[in-house]
Design a protein around this motif. Structure first.
Motif, PDB file in Angstrom:
ATOM      1  N   GLU A 184       9.198   8.672   4.911  1.00 25.62           N
ATOM      2  CA  GLU A 184       8.983   7.229   4.951  1.00 25.62           C
ATOM      3  C   GLU A 184       9.317   6.605   6.296  1.00 25.62           C
ATOM      4  OE1 GLU A 184       7.475   5.417   2.772  1.00 25.62           O
ATOM      5  OE2 GLU A 184       7.260   6.944   1.222  1.00 25.62           O
ATOM      6  N   VAL A 213       9.357   1.525   4.081  1.00 28.86           N
ATOM      7  CA  VAL A 213       9.875   0.756   5.216  1.00 28.86           C
ATOM      8  C   VAL A 213       9.496  -0.723   5.105  1.00 28.86           C
ATOM      9  CG1 VAL A 213       7.905   1.184   6.749  1.00 28.86           C
ATOM     10  CG2 VAL A 213      10.175   0.808   7.745  1.00 28.86           C
ATOM     11  N   CYS A 214       8.481  -1.044   4.311  1.00 31.06           N
ATOM     12  CA  CYS A 214       8.064  -2.435   4.166  1.00 31.06           C
ATOM     13  C   CYS A 214       9.098  -3.279   3.424  1.00 31.06           C
ATOM     14  CB  CYS A 214       6.704  -2.539   3.496  1.00 31.06           C
ATOM     15  SG  CYS A 214       5.383  -2.010   4.596  1.00 31.06           S
ATOM     16  N   ALA A 218       0.821  -1.208   0.000  1.00 27.13           N
ATOM     17  CA  ALA A 218       0.000   0.000   0.000  1.00 27.13           C
ATOM     18  C   ALA A 218       0.855   1.259   0.000  1.00 27.13           C
ATOM     19  CB  ALA A 218      -0.941  -0.021   1.198  1.00 27.13           C
ATOM     20  N   GLY A 219       2.142   1.083  -0.290  1.00 32.47           N
ATOM     21  CA  GLY A 219       2.970   2.265  -0.429  1.00 32.47           C
ATOM     22  C   GLY A 219       3.665   2.677   0.847  1.00 32.47           C
ATOM     23  N   ALA A 220       4.659   1.907   1.262  1.00 38.54           N
ATOM     24  CA  ALA A 220       5.484   2.290   2.401  1.00 38.54           C
ATOM     25  C   ALA A 220       6.879   1.707   2.179  1.00 38.54           C
ATOM     26  CB  ALA A 220       4.899   1.780   3.712  1.00 38.54           C
ATOM     27  N   GLY A 240       3.052  -0.931   8.785  1.00 35.36           N
ATOM     28  CA  GLY A 240       4.325  -1.588   8.508  1.00 35.36           C
ATOM     29  C   GLY A 240       5.435  -1.065   9.386  1.00 35.36           C
TER      30      GLY A 240
END
Lengths: 585, 158
Positions: A435, A265-266, A261-263, A281
């Motif tokens: 982020e 750090v994931c 979903a757009g992170a 996340g």
């Protein structure tokens, strides 16, 4: 004759659809057809068509549009392929010197056809792996020396062995396809261009550790990759290559796709696992490692797309063959994504051990407009800028780390004299501060403070102590942050200070941006002697900042000017200059 | 919205027998329908699944991919990745902003356009790039951006 059209996101964005139209219209009613394939990495020449003649000879056409595609098709019908739009020998140097394993199917196989993958030797490695069994597979991976291609370069066989050793009936394979590193696009190319290669690698990993489910965590920003993965999995199921008791081997496996979903750090394993479970996340401390307690609290092996894409080749050709390429500590090939101010951007897969110069100049043809190279950024927001005089650095995990950058996922952004290093540092710090997941103080607050200082410097309000403060802050974030994102976030700033300290000093002491990039420190000006008074710039200016009388020199109102560069791009007389650091000049 | 039935969200929830573990997929499904995650939708999911709305909002606000405000029919995503930055993406963003007359994250009055700055789209080799809905556009110049937006407007009869 076969016609392979590059039909990845990049090809489509460059106009592959009109090329398809042109070819198909002309081929209607003939024996010729157009095959849609993934991106072959020659992104600089998109849209591309590779013609494979009946005698096996391959001719590459680039920069096509509808008209030239029609011409190509007509020439094919006469049996004599046209000369126009062929890639030159110089351009084809891009492909020479590459050794393709991960990208071997990109641009060759039809990504939407399982048959096409199998015809090209696909799923042979899976069959072989089924007969080898777990221990032999892991042994082969160990011999190959394969290390994680996502960034950290951790030996793959250790991860697999640990997950195998964990006792549980329920284990998982997770593919990290959340390519978040700005400037890296090799995973997208592989997922769009050769999805089965990744799936096969995951299945072999499943045999090795004893897992029956593979989860692909893929970026939602890659809709074409998602579509082709789904199609590939569907076809595998139809053909009985997924599900229970595959090929009567007793091995069962299935896939699940989850869209990220757009992170950024994931990309960190534990954050990715949190996200897979429907949470924010945020990373947690290790141990326990995912190999012990991962997805659904079960033993889990997580690798990135490129890592999995190497697996089938290793199983088929043997670990020794893989290990025969590369350097002492870094074996095999690595895919690099070349972009920025480079002449021929695209995907380059080469054996480890070449120098950065070999890639930028030897393969990619040097810098756009033959400008002077200033630095190459490697490792994205976690990496650093390697200056021109160090571009003879041999590429392997250890050597790159020694420069202060990291191998990362293999993004190489080439920068010329027009790139401001303070601006680049600010750009990356802006990215990481946004982020940062916010869990630990050093990263959350530290990156924000570093960004504030960098903004101050770029705005001409920097103080002399700022550089030392940045270094001090950077070092403490590196040691104090919880996860890899924070540990590496200061790298872009620290490396630019290390190699380009004079640029920081120019911004602070002389209020001058040597690259003429930082808008607060530059001013546009019309050189009276050169201006012919044609009024073109004044008509193009989006904020009506340029005024004057036809046939006499125009003037720019510095208050109104937004420094967009539109006037420079339009002026035919080179009459507009950017001025920075007037006090000094 | 209490007590009211929302068949569209029900259909999404039906696909996920364990909505808590699949919360991200559920929210993506809802966003696909409405273009964003509305307060009403969050409350409805809570009502149906007993997942606290605080947890839903925690997830929805964490990820850049979720929008808490409506988007335009044409959603313009200007890439702010490294390669695009080096090749002048700021100016592309400025041009979109000027052409539409709205700030990033907002929607034009006619509901036709919204725009936002996004992280790398992976189209680095054709930078600067942007995406409009699912279509990528590359090698952009300010003029090309104006052309693209104008042609959409024309197609919509504006």
């Amino acid at each position: 004759m076969r016609f392979l059209l590059g039909y990845g996101s990049c090809g489509i964005a460059s106009g592959a659809n009109s090329v398809l139209e042109g070819l198909s219209e002309c081929f209607f009613g003939t024996e010729f057809t157009v095959e849609k394939v993934g991106c072959n990495g020659l992104c600089f020449a998109e849209p591309i068509v590779e013609v494979i003649c009946d005698d096996g000879e391959s001719v590459l056409y680039g920069r096509l549009n509808k008209q030239s595609a029609v011409k190509l098709a007509e020439s094919a019908k006469t049996g004599k392929l046209m000369q126009e739009n062929r890639l030159s020998d110089d351009e084809l140097r891009f492909l020479q010197g590459q050794k393709r394993i991960v990208l071997s199917g990109c641009g060759k196989v039809d990504p939407e056809s399982l048959d096409s993958y199998i015809e090209n030797g696909g799923y042979k490695a899976l069959e072989r792996a089924l007969s080898m069994g777990s221990d032999k597979i892991i042994e082969e991976i160990k011999i190959s020396g394969l290390r994680g291609r996502g960034g950290a370069g951790f030996p793959t066989h250790i991860k697999w062995q640990a997950a195998k050793n964990s006792q549980s009936d329920e284990k998982y394979i997770v593919c990290n396809a959340d390519e978040g590193d700005p400037g890296a696009f090799m995973d997208r190319a592989v997922l769009e261009g050769d999805p089965h290669r990744v799936l096969e690698g995951m299945m072999i990993s499943g045999i090795a550790i004893g897992a029956h489910m593979g989860v692909i965590y893929v970026r939602a920003e890659y809709p074409l990759a998602v579509k082709r993965l789904k199609k590939a999995i569907g076809e595998l199921r139809e053909k009985g290559l997924l599900g229970d008791n595959i090929l009567n081997s007793g091995f069962s496996f299935d896939f699940n796709i989850m869209m990220g979903a757009g992170a950024f750090v994931c990309g960190e394993e534990t954050a990715l696992l949190a996200s897979l479970s429907g949470n924010r996340g945020m990373p947690v401390t290790k141990p326990p490692f995912p190999a012990q307690k991962g997805f659904r609290k079960q033993p889990t092996n997580i690798n990135n797309v490129e890592t999995f894409a190497n697996v089938s080749w290793i199983i088929e050709n043997g670990g020794e063959a893989f290990a025969s390429m590369g350097t002492e500590g870094s074996k095999g090939t690595k895919v690099f994504a070349l972009a920025g101010r480079v002449k021929r951007g695209g995907l380059v897969e080469v054996p480890m051990g070449l120098t950065i110069n070999d890639i930028v100049f030897g393969i990619c043809g040097g810098i756009k407009d033959d400008a002077k190279v200033k630095a190459v950024q490697m490792g994205g927001p976690s990496g650093g800028c390697i200056p021109e005089n160090m571009l003879d650095t041999v590429i392997d995990y250890e050597n790159i780390a020694r420069t202060g950058a990291i191998m990362g996922s293999g993004g190489m952004i080439v920068m010329d004299e027009k790139t401001c290093m303070v601006d680049m540092a600010k750009f990356f710090m802006d990215f990481t501060s946004k982020e940062s997941c916010g869990k630990c103080v050093p990263c959350r607050i530290g990156t924000t403070r570093m960004l504030e200082i960098l903004e101050r410097i770029a705005n001409g309000k920097g103080e002399e102590s700022d550089i030392d403060t940045l270094v001090e802050l950077g070092e403490s974030i590196k040691t104090g942050a919880l996860c890899g994102l924070g540990n590496s976030a200061p790298n872009p700033v620290l490396t630019t200070i290390k190699y380009f300290r004079n640029e920081y000093e120019a911004h602070i002491k002389e209020k001058c941006c040597p690259a003429k990039k930082c808008t607060a420190l530059i001013r546009y000006s019309i050189v009276k002697d050169l201006c012919k008074g044609c009024s073109l710039c004044s008509r193009k200016c989006p904020v009506e900042a340029i005024s004057g009388q036809i046939k006499s020199p125009y003037e720019i109102d510095a208050e109104k000017c937004v420094r967009c560069g539109q006037c420079i791009a339009t002026c035919r007389f080179n009459a507009i200059k950017i001025i920075s650091g007037e006090a000094k000049e | 919205m209490a007590g009211k039935i929302n068949l569209e969200i029900d259909a999404v929830l039906e696909k996920y027998p364990e909505p808590e573990e699949s919360l991200i997929a559920v929210l993506q499904g809802v966003q696909d329908i409405y273009g964003y995650i509305s307060k009403d939708a969050v409350e409805y999911i809570t009502e149906k699944t007993n997942i606290p709305s605080s947890r839903i909002m925690g997830v929805a606000s964490f990820y850049a991919g979720f929008r808490l405000k409506p988007v335009g029919k044409y959603r313009i995503m200007v890439c702010m990745g490294t390669a695009c930055h080096v090749n002048g993406s700021e100016r592309i963003g400025d041009t979109v902003k000027r052409q539409l007359g709205i700030e990033a994250g907002d929607v034009t009055e006619d509901g036709l356009f919204s725009w936002e700055e996004v992280a790398c789209l992976g189209c680095c080799s054709i930078s600067p790039a942007m995406m409009i809905n699912d279509t990528a556009y590359g090698m952009l110049t300010q003029e090309k951006v104006i052309e693209i937006i104008d042609s959409i407007k024309k197609g919509e009869g504006k």
